[in-house]
Design an enzyme around this catalytic site. Structure first.
Site, PDB file in Angstrom:
ATOM      1  N   TYR A   1     -11.990  -2.811  -3.132  1.00 46.89           N
ATOM      2  CA  TYR A   1     -12.592  -2.747  -1.801  1.00 46.89           C
ATOM      3  C   TYR A   1     -14.119  -2.718  -1.840  1.00 46.89           C
ATOM      4  O   TYR A   1     -14.759  -2.205  -0.916  1.00 46.89           O
ATOM      5  CB  TYR A   1     -12.038  -1.542  -1.043  1.00 46.89           C
TER       6      TYR A   1
ATOM      7  N   ARG B   1       2.793  -6.579   9.405  1.00 45.40           N
ATOM      8  CA  ARG B   1       2.116  -5.498  10.128  1.00 45.40           C
ATOM      9  C   ARG B   1       2.660  -5.349  11.537  1.00 45.40           C
ATOM     10  O   ARG B   1       2.780  -4.230  12.051  1.00 45.40           O
ATOM     11  CB  ARG B   1       0.607  -5.754  10.126  1.00 45.40           C
TER      12      ARG B   1
ATOM     13  N   PHE C   1     -15.287   3.031   7.860  1.00 41.75           N
ATOM     14  CA  PHE C   1     -13.905   3.365   7.500  1.00 41.75           C
ATOM     15  C   PHE C   1     -13.678   3.455   5.984  1.00 41.75           C
ATOM     16  O   PHE C   1     -12.568   3.715   5.528  1.00 41.75           O
ATOM     17  CB  PHE C   1     -12.928   2.356   8.115  1.00 41.75           C
TER      18      PHE C   1
ATOM     19  N   ARG D   1      -1.682 -14.400   4.311  1.00 40.89           N
ATOM     20  CA  ARG D   1      -2.447 -13.739   5.381  1.00 40.89           C
ATOM     21  C   ARG D   1      -1.732 -13.890   6.724  1.00 40.89           C
ATOM     22  O   ARG D   1      -1.687 -12.967   7.524  1.00 40.89           O
ATOM     23  CB  ARG D   1      -3.870 -14.318   5.471  1.00 40.89           C
TER      24      ARG D   1
ATOM     25  N   GLU E   1      -9.515 -10.070  -7.520  1.00 39.07           N
ATOM     26  CA  GLU E   1      -8.576  -8.972  -7.269  1.00 39.07           C
ATOM     27  C   GLU E   1      -7.421  -8.978  -8.266  1.00 39.07           C
ATOM     28  O   GLU E   1      -6.941  -7.919  -8.680  1.00 39.07           O
ATOM     29  CB  GLU E   1      -8.056  -9.060  -5.832  1.00 39.07           C
TER      30      GLU E   1
ATOM     31  N   LYS F   1       0.821  -1.208   0.000  1.00 37.55           N
ATOM     32  CA  LYS F   1       0.000   0.000   0.000  1.00 37.55           C
ATOM     33  C   LYS F   1       0.863   1.270   0.000  1.00 37.55           C
ATOM     34  O   LYS F   1       2.084   1.205   0.175  1.00 37.55           O
ATOM     35  CB  LYS F   1      -0.931  -0.044   1.219  1.00 37.55           C
TER      36      LYS F   1
ATOM     37  N   ASN G   1      -1.698  -0.070   7.125  1.00 31.97           N
ATOM     38  CA  ASN G   1      -1.171  -1.355   7.599  1.00 31.97           C
ATOM     39  C   ASN G   1      -0.349  -2.069   6.534  1.00 31.97           C
ATOM     40  O   ASN G   1      -0.226  -3.286   6.536  1.00 31.97           O
ATOM     41  CB  ASN G   1      -2.322  -2.225   8.113  1.00 31.97           C
TER      42      ASN G   1
ATOM     43  N   HIS H   1      -1.848  -5.494   1.521  1.00 32.79           N
ATOM     44  CA  HIS H   1      -3.133  -6.159   1.273  1.00 32.79           C
ATOM     45  C   HIS H   1      -2.855  -7.567   0.778  1.00 32.79           C
ATOM     46  O   HIS H   1      -1.955  -7.772  -0.030  1.00 32.79           O
ATOM     47  CB  HIS H   1      -3.927  -5.409   0.196  1.00 32.79           C
TER      48      HIS H   1
ATOM     49  N   THR I   1      -5.510  -7.241  10.767  1.00 37.10           N
ATOM     50  CA  THR I   1      -5.769  -5.953  10.113  1.00 37.10           C
ATOM     51  C   THR I   1      -5.222  -4.763  10.889  1.00 37.10           C
ATOM     52  O   THR I   1      -4.618  -3.860  10.316  1.00 37.10           O
ATOM     53  CB  THR I   1      -7.298  -5.783   9.918  1.00 37.10           C
TER      54      THR I   1
HETATM   55  P1  IDP Z   1      -7.493  -6.943   5.690  1.00 32.31           P
HETATM   56  O1  IDP Z   1      -6.674  -5.957   4.883  1.00 32.31           O
HETATM   57  O2  IDP Z   1      -6.742  -7.447   6.885  1.00 32.31           O
HETATM   58  O3  IDP Z   1      -8.094  -8.046   4.852  1.00 32.31           O
HETATM   59  P2  IDP Z   1     -10.177  -5.786   5.754  1.00 32.31           P
HETATM   60  O4  IDP Z   1     -11.165  -6.032   6.851  1.00 32.31           O
HETATM   61  O5  IDP Z   1     -10.405  -6.452   4.438  1.00 32.31           O
HETATM   62  O6  IDP Z   1      -8.720  -6.117   6.316  1.00 32.31           O
HETATM   63  O7  IDP Z   1     -10.124  -4.214   5.530  1.00 32.31           O
HETATM   64  C1  IDP Z   1      -9.497  -3.658   4.377  1.00 32.31           C
HETATM   65  C2  IDP Z   1      -8.637  -2.507   4.828  1.00 32.31           C
HETATM   66  O8  IDP Z   1      -9.450  -1.470   5.352  1.00 32.31           O
HETATM   67  C3  IDP Z   1      -7.659  -2.833   5.959  1.00 32.31           C
HETATM   68  O9  IDP Z   1      -6.464  -3.454   5.500  1.00 32.31           O
HETATM   69  C4  IDP Z   1      -7.402  -1.464   6.534  1.00 32.31           C
HETATM   70  O10 IDP Z   1      -6.482  -0.735   5.719  1.00 32.31           O
HETATM   71  C5  IDP Z   1      -8.780  -0.823   6.430  1.00 32.31           C
HETATM   72  N1  IDP Z   1      -9.584  -1.027   7.659  1.00 32.31           N
HETATM   73  C6  IDP Z   1     -10.267  -2.138   8.011  1.00 32.31           C
HETATM   74  N2  IDP Z   1     -10.901  -1.970   9.184  1.00 32.31           N
HETATM   75  C7  IDP Z   1     -10.625  -0.713   9.588  1.00 32.31           C
HETATM   76  C8  IDP Z   1     -10.990   0.069  10.726  1.00 32.31           C
HETATM   77  O11 IDP Z   1     -11.709  -0.384  11.618  1.00 32.31           O
HETATM   78  N3  IDP Z   1     -10.468   1.323  10.778  1.00 32.31           N
HETATM   79  C9  IDP Z   1      -9.670   1.859   9.814  1.00 32.31           C
HETATM   80  N4  IDP Z   1      -9.309   1.158   8.720  1.00 32.31           N
HETATM   81  C10 IDP Z   1      -9.771  -0.110   8.600  1.00 32.31           C
HETATM   82 MG    MG Z   2      -9.483  -7.887   3.319  1.00 29.43          MG
END
Ligand code: IDP
Ligand code: MG
Length: 155
Positions: A54, A107, A62, A90, A131, A14, A117, A120, A96
């Site tokens: 997304y 992370r 968010f 993963r 994707e 990212k 973070n 992805h 996350t």
């Molecule tokens: P992942 O990247 O671990 O699969 P997802 O739930 O798919 O997590 O969320 C996509 C992205 O959205 C996350 O990587 C993060 O950048 C952002 N994100 C997810 N949940 C939150 C939150 O509660 N606050 C702020 N950003 C979030």
């Molecule tokens: Mg995800």
């Protein structure tokens, strides 16, 4: 040797990874683990690509912040191939919220929160197929053999 479930998964480094000059360190982890890179590009996401990547999060609290973040600068997109690639990537990413991620994960070692973070990774084989198509044409995925395949996953 057990038969391996070789999969392809999408990894995106990212904008925070690019801005913090961590591309090499993070790619290195996946290479050393034994993954094969079958596609890789440096790109500024379009609004359309970000929305497709997304789509499952549209409407969440968010979402707007996440969109601004992923569009804030260039990213590195790559396809990694290897046994159980989706799950293994993963695990290497960590959860996350980087602030909760264990040391040893990307992370956990480089991040402090979310949405910044660093990385992805697709969360299922179906997501990976969708994707990958956001970033790459089928002809951009390169199938090839590494001499080390037999040493990394009994190829
Ligand atoms: P992942 O990247 O671990 O699969 P997802 O739930 O798919 O997590 O969320 C996509 C992205 O959205 C996350 O990587 C993060 O950048 C952002 N994100 C997810 N949940 C939150 C939150 O509660 N606050 C702020 N950003 C979030
Ligand atoms: Mg995800």
């Amino acid at each position: 040797m057990t038969p391996s479930n070789v999969q392809q998964t999408l990894v995106v480094l990212k904008p925070d990874t690019v801005q913090r000059r961590l591309i090499g360190r993070i790619v290195d982890r996946f290479e050393r683990k034994g993954f094969k890179i079958t596609a890789l590009k440096f790109v500024q996401l379009s609004q359309d690509q970000a929305e497709r990547m997304y789509a499952v999060h549209e409407g969440k609290e968010f979402y707007e912040r996440l969109m601004r973040f992923v569009l804030s600068g260039p990213v590195v997109a790559m396809v990694l191939a290897g046994p159980d690639a989706v799950e293994v990537v993963r695990g290497m990413m960590g959860p996350t919220d980087s602030g909760q991620a264990q040391p040893g994960t990307v992370r956990g070692d480089f991040g402090m929160g979310q949405p910044m973070n660093l990385v992805h990774g697709s969360d299922s084989a179906d997501s990976a197929a969708n994707e990958i198509a956001v970033f790459f044409e089928p002809g951009e995925i390169v199938e090839y053999t590494l001499d080390t395949d037999a040493w990394t996953h009994g190829g």
